[in-house]
Design an enzyme around this catalytic site. Structure first.
Site, PDB file in Angstrom:
ATOM      1  N   ASP A   1       0.838  -1.202   0.000  1.00  0.00           N
ATOM      2  CA  ASP A   1       0.000   0.000   0.000  1.00  0.00           C
ATOM      3  C   ASP A   1       0.876   1.257   0.000  1.00  0.00           C
ATOM      4  O   ASP A   1       2.037   1.217   0.410  1.00  0.00           O
ATOM      5  CB  ASP A   1      -0.860  -0.043   1.279  1.00  0.00           C
ATOM      6  CG  ASP A   1      -1.825   1.117   1.395  1.00  0.00           C
ATOM      7  OD1 ASP A   1      -2.289   1.624   0.369  1.00  0.00           O
ATOM      8  OD2 ASP A   1      -2.112   1.498   2.550  1.00  0.00           O
TER       9      ASP A   1
ATOM     10  N   ASP B   1      -0.458   5.019   0.920  1.00  0.00           N
ATOM     11  CA  ASP B   1      -0.760   5.936   2.024  1.00  0.00           C
ATOM     12  C   ASP B   1      -0.789   5.212   3.358  1.00  0.00           C
ATOM     13  O   ASP B   1      -1.515   4.233   3.528  1.00  0.00           O
ATOM     14  CB  ASP B   1      -2.122   6.606   1.797  1.00  0.00           C
ATOM     15  CG  ASP B   1      -2.136   7.366   0.479  1.00  0.00           C
ATOM     16  OD1 ASP B   1      -1.110   7.972   0.145  1.00  0.00           O
ATOM     17  OD2 ASP B   1      -3.171   7.330  -0.200  1.00  0.00           O
TER      18      ASP B   1
END
Lengths: 173, 173
Positions: free
Chosen positions: B8, B10
């Site tokens: 991922d 953020d």
């Protein structure tokens, strides 16, 4: 469960070739035809193509492929549609492509959009694309959308479609 | 064959919370702590978050998560790394996120990047994420990267990691 269809953008939803022919003519004075560049990748057919598509705005104003909006809206009710575009090579293309989809295909939600660099990461049942490189290794049913780059492609794995009207006939019962 | 890891952006590669705390304080005068917003999604913890992340530039200047560059570069040699970010909801985020990756994680090729609206479209063996919504339905091994939103998450399916140093210890033999 609905079948999942991966739908390509450039050359399938976005009618990119007229724009490429126009810019090439403007830069060189030479108007090419589809036959002139049959079987060549865009970057082979148009030596400056990578510069053109790198610039902000190129993908924002492309014409919509004839019939695509109407047929995709119907398909969107019968299938799980995922619009998948090879876009991460060109940073400026990304925001332009998303804004273009929001404008012309507002019935496609942001959850149905994928921008990536390798379509083999996405699993689905059906793929509609103009690039053999995306179609050849796809495990499901493949439809090759006629464009100059694939005019000479005879891979019997792929079903050729020449228009969105043909896609509608095949995929809408 | 190398195992495939979905990483991922953020809250995992990009250290987004310090920026959210700063903007919230600037707008309201109120400095929140991680405990104040424990268990809340970003949009619940920061009522104006959707406006902030919609603006051009927000994602372009986020700080890099401590240790992430060094460890991800090592993982990139041992695994197939795919950086996957939920980004298609916010058109302006896309170009910013790609430019940010090119600046800080130049060893990640554009072919390893996916911007989408639904991570379940991507198949892989391992997922590193801070959002339970992405991890809960993932079929492979899941690592939950500690962030305020997941502080109270006790799903025993996920292995909690608090830093990239911990990820390195687990995943680099």
């Amino acid at each position: 469960m609905k079948k999942k269809i991966i739908v390509d953008m450039d050359g399938v939803l976005a009618d990119v070739y007229p724009r490429l022919f126009d810019i090439h003519e403007k830069e060189t004075g030479d108007r090419l035809s589809a036959e002139d560049i049959a079987g060549k990748l865009e970057e082979e057919a148009f030596p400056n193509q990578r510069r053109w598509v790198s610039e902000p705005g190129f993908f924002r104003t492309l014409p919509v492929m004839e019939g695509s909006r109407k047929v995709l809206e119907k398909l969107n009710k019968e299938y799980d549609i995922i619009v998948v575009s090879l876009a991460t090579e060109f940073p400026n293309s990304l925001t332009d492509k998303l804004m273009w989809l929001k404008e012309h295909f507002s019935f496609i939600s942001w959850k149905q959009i994928v921008f990536c660099g390798d379509k083999s990461l996405i699993k689905a049942d059906i793929m509609i694309d103009d690039h053999p490189k995306n179609l050849d290794n796809f495990a499901g049913k493949t439809y090759i959308f006629t464009q100059p780059l694939n005019l000479h492609n005879n891979n019997s794995k792929h079903t050729r479609v020449n228009s969105w009207a043909e896609i509608e006939k095949i995929l809408i019962p």
